[in-house]
Design a protein around this motif. Structure first.
Motif, PDB file in Angstrom:
ATOM      1  N   GLU A  68      66.654  60.133  26.840  1.00 52.24           N
ATOM      2  CA  GLU A  68      67.448  61.306  27.766  1.00 52.24           C
ATOM      3  C   GLU A  68      66.718  61.070  29.143  1.00 52.24           C
ATOM      4  O   GLU A  68      66.337  61.936  29.678  1.00 52.24           O
ATOM      5  N   VAL A  69      67.127  59.773  29.649  1.00 48.89           N
ATOM      6  CA  VAL A  69      66.660  59.502  30.990  1.00 48.89           C
ATOM      7  C   VAL A  69      67.718  60.166  32.023  1.00 48.89           C
ATOM      8  O   VAL A  69      68.874  59.637  31.969  1.00 48.89           O
ATOM      9  N   PRO A  70      67.254  61.070  33.125  1.00 44.26           N
ATOM     10  CA  PRO A  70      67.912  61.641  33.760  1.00 44.26           C
ATOM     11  C   PRO A  70      68.432  60.492  34.866  1.00 44.26           C
ATOM     12  O   PRO A  70      67.519  59.624  35.293  1.00 44.26           O
ATOM     13  N   ASP A  71      69.629  60.618  35.481  1.00 42.51           N
ATOM     14  CA  ASP A  71      70.153  59.784  36.204  1.00 42.51           C
ATOM     15  C   ASP A  71      69.670  60.096  37.669  1.00 42.51           C
ATOM     16  O   ASP A  71      70.735  60.608  38.425  1.00 42.51           O
ATOM     17  N   ARG A  72      68.651  59.861  38.182  1.00 45.44           N
ATOM     18  CA  ARG A  72      68.167  60.275  39.604  1.00 45.44           C
ATOM     19  C   ARG A  72      67.133  59.160  39.900  1.00 45.44           C
ATOM     20  O   ARG A  72      66.329  58.723  39.079  1.00 45.44           O
ATOM     21  N   PRO A  73      66.595  59.060  41.261  1.00 42.63           N
ATOM     22  CA  PRO A  73      65.959  58.196  41.734  1.00 42.63           C
ATOM     23  C   PRO A  73      64.442  58.512  41.171  1.00 42.63           C
ATOM     24  O   PRO A  73      64.190  59.744  41.167  1.00 42.63           O
ATOM     25  N   GLY A  74      63.615  57.596  40.803  1.00 49.26           N
ATOM     26  CA  GLY A  74      62.279  57.844  40.648  1.00 49.26           C
ATOM     27  C   GLY A  74      61.689  57.766  39.138  1.00 49.26           C
ATOM     28  O   GLY A  74      60.830  57.967  39.033  1.00 49.26           O
ATOM     29  N   TYR A  75      62.922  58.127  38.345  1.00 50.56           N
ATOM     30  CA  TYR A  75      62.304  58.320  37.067  1.00 50.56           C
ATOM     31  C   TYR A  75      61.784  57.123  36.372  1.00 50.56           C
ATOM     32  O   TYR A  75      60.650  57.138  35.612  1.00 50.56           O
ATOM     33  N   ALA A  76      62.355  55.855  36.442  1.00 50.03           N
ATOM     34  CA  ALA A  76      61.794  54.467  35.944  1.00 50.03           C
ATOM     35  C   ALA A  76      60.516  54.369  36.521  1.00 50.03           C
ATOM     36  O   ALA A  76      59.453  54.098  35.854  1.00 50.03           O
ATOM     37  N   ALA A  77      60.275  54.670  37.730  1.00 51.12           N
ATOM     38  CA  ALA A  77      59.045  54.596  38.475  1.00 51.12           C
ATOM     39  C   ALA A  77      57.861  55.427  37.687  1.00 51.12           C
ATOM     40  O   ALA A  77      57.043  54.738  37.326  1.00 51.12           O
ATOM     41  N   ARG A  78      58.195  56.711  37.219  1.00 52.92           N
ATOM     42  CA  ARG A  78      57.215  57.399  36.623  1.00 52.92           C
ATOM     43  C   ARG A  78      57.041  56.803  35.142  1.00 52.92           C
ATOM     44  O   ARG A  78      55.558  56.785  34.895  1.00 52.92           O
ATOM     45  N   VAL A  79      57.884  56.466  34.591  1.00 49.41           N
ATOM     46  CA  VAL A  79      57.631  55.987  33.176  1.00 49.41           C
ATOM     47  C   VAL A  79      56.754  54.627  33.386  1.00 49.41           C
ATOM     48  O   VAL A  79      55.631  54.639  32.269  1.00 49.41           O
ATOM     49  N   PHE A  80      57.006  53.814  34.194  1.00 46.72           N
ATOM     50  CA  PHE A  80      56.451  52.663  34.112  1.00 46.72           C
ATOM     51  C   PHE A  80      54.939  52.782  34.744  1.00 46.72           C
ATOM     52  O   PHE A  80      53.989  51.870  34.433  1.00 46.72           O
ATOM     53  N   ARG A  81      54.768  53.790  35.538  1.00 46.32           N
ATOM     54  CA  ARG A  81      53.401  54.051  35.984  1.00 46.32           C
ATOM     55  C   ARG A  81      52.424  54.616  34.952  1.00 46.32           C
ATOM     56  O   ARG A  81      51.267  53.952  34.878  1.00 46.32           O
ATOM     57  N   HIS A  82      52.976  55.410  34.084  1.00 46.71           N
ATOM     58  CA  HIS A  82      52.306  55.873  32.837  1.00 46.71           C
ATOM     59  C   HIS A  82      51.927  54.592  31.811  1.00 46.71           C
ATOM     60  O   HIS A  82      50.953  54.696  31.291  1.00 46.71           O
ATOM     61  N   ILE A  83      52.980  53.975  31.659  1.00 49.70           N
ATOM     62  CA  ILE A  83      52.683  52.815  30.805  1.00 49.70           C
ATOM     63  C   ILE A  83      51.797  51.797  31.439  1.00 49.70           C
ATOM     64  O   ILE A  83      50.902  51.325  30.441  1.00 49.70           O
ATOM     65  N   ALA A  84      51.752  51.519  32.798  1.00 53.45           N
ATOM     66  CA  ALA A  84      50.721  50.731  33.162  1.00 53.45           C
ATOM     67  C   ALA A  84      49.332  51.241  33.170  1.00 53.45           C
ATOM     68  O   ALA A  84      48.495  50.540  32.905  1.00 53.45           O
ATOM     69  N   GLU A  85      49.284  52.555  33.539  1.00 52.12           N
ATOM     70  CA  GLU A  85      48.062  53.156  33.475  1.00 52.12           C
ATOM     71  C   GLU A  85      47.374  53.162  32.117  1.00 52.12           C
ATOM     72  O   GLU A  85      46.045  53.428  31.817  1.00 52.12           O
ATOM     73  N   ALA A  86      48.234  52.936  30.936  1.00 47.53           N
ATOM     74  CA  ALA A  86      47.875  53.048  29.406  1.00 47.53           C
ATOM     75  C   ALA A  86      47.369  51.810  29.096  1.00 47.53           C
ATOM     76  O   ALA A  86      47.057  51.447  28.105  1.00 47.53           O
ATOM     77  N   GLY A  87      47.447  50.770  30.190  1.00 48.82           N
ATOM     78  CA  GLY A  87      47.312  49.380  29.948  1.00 48.82           C
ATOM     79  C   GLY A  87      47.940  48.500  29.150  1.00 48.82           C
ATOM     80  O   GLY A  87      47.707  47.682  28.396  1.00 48.82           O
ATOM     81  N   VAL A  88      49.172  48.963  29.018  1.00 49.05           N
ATOM     82  CA  VAL A  88      50.388  48.249  28.092  1.00 49.05           C
ATOM     83  C   VAL A  88      51.115  47.143  28.613  1.00 49.05           C
ATOM     84  O   VAL A  88      51.626  47.494  29.835  1.00 49.05           O
ATOM     85  N   PHE A  89      51.061  46.193  28.325  1.00 53.25           N
ATOM     86  CA  PHE A  89      51.890  45.004  28.830  1.00 53.25           C
ATOM     87  C   PHE A  89      53.587  45.202  28.242  1.00 53.25           C
ATOM     88  O   PHE A  89      53.639  45.200  27.272  1.00 53.25           O
ATOM     89  N   VAL A  90      54.180  45.323  29.119  1.00 42.52           N
ATOM     90  CA  VAL A  90      55.665  45.360  28.886  1.00 42.52           C
ATOM     91  C   VAL A  90      56.378  43.960  29.002  1.00 42.52           C
ATOM     92  O   VAL A  90      56.055  43.121  29.796  1.00 42.52           O
ATOM     93  N   ASP A  91      57.178  43.690  27.888  1.00 39.73           N
ATOM     94  CA  ASP A  91      57.878  42.380  27.919  1.00 39.73           C
ATOM     95  C   ASP A  91      59.136  42.645  28.677  1.00 39.73           C
ATOM     96  O   ASP A  91      59.396  42.503  29.848  1.00 39.73           O
ATOM     97  N   MET A  92      60.244  42.990  27.678  1.00 41.16           N
ATOM     98  CA  MET A  92      61.570  43.169  28.100  1.00 41.16           C
ATOM     99  C   MET A  92      62.041  44.469  28.420  1.00 41.16           C
ATOM    100  O   MET A  92      61.433  45.739  27.813  1.00 41.16           O
TER     101      MET A  92
END
Ligand code: ADP
Ligand code: ASP
Ligand code: MG
Length: 601
Positions: A467-491
């Motif tokens: 349930e990703v809301p359709d507004r600016p900034g959401y994807a940025a927040r998700v991938f900041r958390h993922i990066a901080e968890a040290g996880v490499f994302v592929d696709m």
């Protein structure tokens, strides 16, 4: 004696003074001892004017007659160039595409080169003449005049350099090289000294109009070094060369591109079973339309959604094909969005996306730009945005990666003798398009796709935010958390939203799935699901996006085995799909067979 191909674009031959200046440049190389072959485009805006003229007569001019018309622009240029060179005292001869036996398929207005007969050109070069060839045009088996698609003179030039075994192909144009992005849109863009074939292929196919993307396919396949430079100065331009010569340490993003006139097509309520994706894209490929940004949602209640983008000009031809496919597979219907643009970043250094994705999405969020769709490949990230925000989005992204700042500079100018590009060089192709080295799957024409391999990665997991809301900034927040968890994302894929919500999926190594889910939950608002038993299958080649048939053959092979496709992502050098890991080996074998590759050792 070195052989040089020089190509002069429209602005470089716009009037008689410019033609004479280009002629002098060719003569200079000739006097320095090189054999010189010149490829020219139509003068100035001739091609645009001819297109407008046709549209004044009829809204939908027949493609064959369009080619007959457009090819005249280049014929004027070659004649004038030959006169200019002769008037300056050097022997020269002009040829049309058909006179050098540049044979293409019969797809008018977007024909592909099948073979080129070098005999006449070599004879003229051997007799000391400067040879001038009309760019952009060819002839099919039945002597119908064809053209290679807008910007196609670059492709003529590099293809001739390939068949003649030229030492280099110089592209003379109105900018002094390849920039980090289009300098007309982002004035602070910077000239790049060297760029790899793969990066240039992506940039060109994602909208960087400075080079025709198909010319880079030839360059990579045949190891032709390209030098893009200004017609109006002697400054060193940009070398487009093999990865080993272009890689700069510490540089993740090499450039950004904007494809302004895009359209999105979405097929709703697609039944989630094997074969449906194949049916959809087979229909589109049969209409010879290039698709990009293919995104398929995770299924809900046995139904899913498939979106993709096409050039806005192709929308009218795409919709009937999409509607026919939707009907055939029992899908809910087709929607489309017309006023959209694609913004992409490209770089060899981003083989894992976490940091780059975060930075790109944050820059867009800060600029207040909403992301409508996301797709990635190994060396690029593309987002779809509203056209009105496209230029702002490009500028924001360009700045976020510091592309306006000077990057590493090489101490020495590029020289072919000491380069890695040299190792790619193939013996000049013979008349039927085959060349000295044994390609894994032998093409019947020069521009046919060469598939170099199929790969299987059995260790993937997919995380989906439902349930990703359709507004600016959401994807940025998700991938900041993922990066901080040290996880490499592929696709990464995100489809277009409905009623303010959409789905965002990404793949990670299976052993990082738990951490990724936790981080996604911390960042997101709605439910997060995970699928831990996925494999990634990749078909590798050059120029995969414009060869629409590859994805179709790949999807078709999987459909025959009854294997469901969980995720798709495409680039110029590979098509990737995620499938159930338990079927991975079987799929690998079948794909090798389908693409005529030897069975795995
Ligand atoms: P030609 O007529 O010489 O083929 P084009 O107009 O096709 O010239 O290509 C040159 C133009 O490409 C430049 O004037 C520039 O505006 C545009 N362009 C788009 N992206 C880039 C880029 N990354 N680097 C340089 N130029 C670019
Ligand atoms: N004259 C053609 C065009 O304008 C081909 C080219 O310039 O490359 O598209
Ligand atoms: Mg051009």
């Amino acid at each position: 004696m070195p052989l040089l191909v020089q190509k002069f674009g429209g602005t470089s031959v716009a009037d008689s003074q410019k033609i004479l200046a280009a002629a002098r440049r060719a003569i200079r190389a000739h006097n320095q001892g090189a054999r010189v072959l010149v490829v020219v485009s139509a003068r100035g805006h001739t091609t645009d004017e001819l297109v407008d003229l046709a549209k004044e007569i009829t809204e939908r001019p027949p493609a064959r007659e369009m080619d007959m018309l457009l090819s005249t622009g280049e014929q004027v240029s070659v004649a004038l160039m030959a006169m200019a060179i002769q008037s300056l005292g050097v022997p020269a001869i002009s040829f049309t595409g058909s006179q050098i036996g540049l044979v293409t398929d019969s797809f008018h207005t977007k024909a592909r080169i099948r073979n080129i007969n070098t005999e006449r050109m070599v004879q003229a070069l051997d007799s000391g003449k400067i040879v001038i060839v009309a760019g952009f045009q060819g002839v099919d088996e039945n002597y119908n005049i064809t053209t290679l698609g807008r910007g196609g003179s670059d492709t003529t030039a590099v293809a001739l350099a390939a068949v003649l075994g030229a030492d280099a192909c110089e592209i003379y144009t109105d900018v002094d090289g390849v920039y980090t992005t289009d300098p007309r849109v982002v004035p602070e863009a910077r000239k790049v000294d060297r760029i790899s074939y793969d990066e240039m292929l992506e940039l060109a196919s994602l909208g960087a109009g400075v080079m025709h993307s198909r010319s880079i396919e030839f360059a990579k396949k045949y190891g032709v070094p390209i030098h893009v430079r200004s017609s109006f100065s002697d400054a060193e331009g940009t070398w487009i060369v093999a990865e080993g010569d272009a890689r700069r340490l510490g540089v993740t993003v090499s450039g950004a591109a904007l494809a302004k006139e895009e359209a999105r097509v979405t097929i709703l309520g697609v039944p989630d079973h094997p074969g449906v994706v194949h049916q959809i894209f087979r229909n589109i490929a049969e209409a010879n339309i290039v698709v990009d940004m293919i995104v398929q949602n995770v299924a809900k209640d046995g139904r899913t959604e498939v979106s993709f983008t096409v050039a806005a000009d192709d929308l009218d031809d795409t919709l009937p094909a999409a509607e026919a496919a939707a009907k055939a597979i029992g899908a809910g219907g087709v929607t489309h969005g017309a006023g959209v643009s694609k913004v992409s970043v490209v770089g060899l250094g981003m083989r894992t996306h976490t940091g780059v994705a975060t930075a790109m999405f944050e820059a867009l969020a800060d600029a207040g730009v909403n992301i409508e769709m996301i797709t990635t490949s190994e060396i690029k990230i593309s987002v779809l945005v509203q056209r009105a925000q496209a230029a702002d989005a490009l500028r924001a992204v360009h700045r976020a990666f510091g592309l306006e700042r000077p990057a590493a500079v090489w101490n020495e100018p590029f020289t072919i003798e000491k380069s890695a590009t040299r190792l790619l060089r193939k013996a000049p192709a013979t008349e039927n398009g085959a060349n000295g080295s044994a390609a894994p799957s032998i093409p019947s024409g020069m521009e046919d796709l060469v598939i170099s391999g199929v790969e299987l990665d059995e260790g993937q997991a997919r995380v989906t935010l439902l349930e990703v809301p359709d507004r600016p900034g959401y994807a940025a927040r998700v991938f900041r958390h993922i990066a901080e968890a040290g996880v490499f994302v592929d696709m990464i894929v995100q489809n277009v939203s409905h009623e303010g919500k959409t789905l965002l999926s990404f793949t990670v190594p299976r052993d990082a799935a738990d951490r990724a889910v936790e981080a996604a939950r911390a960042a997101g608002e709605g439910a997060v699901t995970v699928e831990t038993s996925l494999a990634k299958l990749s078909v590798l080649g050059v120029g995969m996006r414009t060869h629409t048939g590859v994805a179709v053959r790949m999807f078709g092979t999987l459909a025959e085995l009854g294997i469901n496709i969980a995720l798709i992502n495409t680039s110029e050098v590979r098509v990737n799909v995620a499938t159930d890991v338990s079927r991975g080996r079987e799929a690998l074998g079948a794909l090798r067979k389908a693409f005529a590759l030897p069975a795995e050792a």
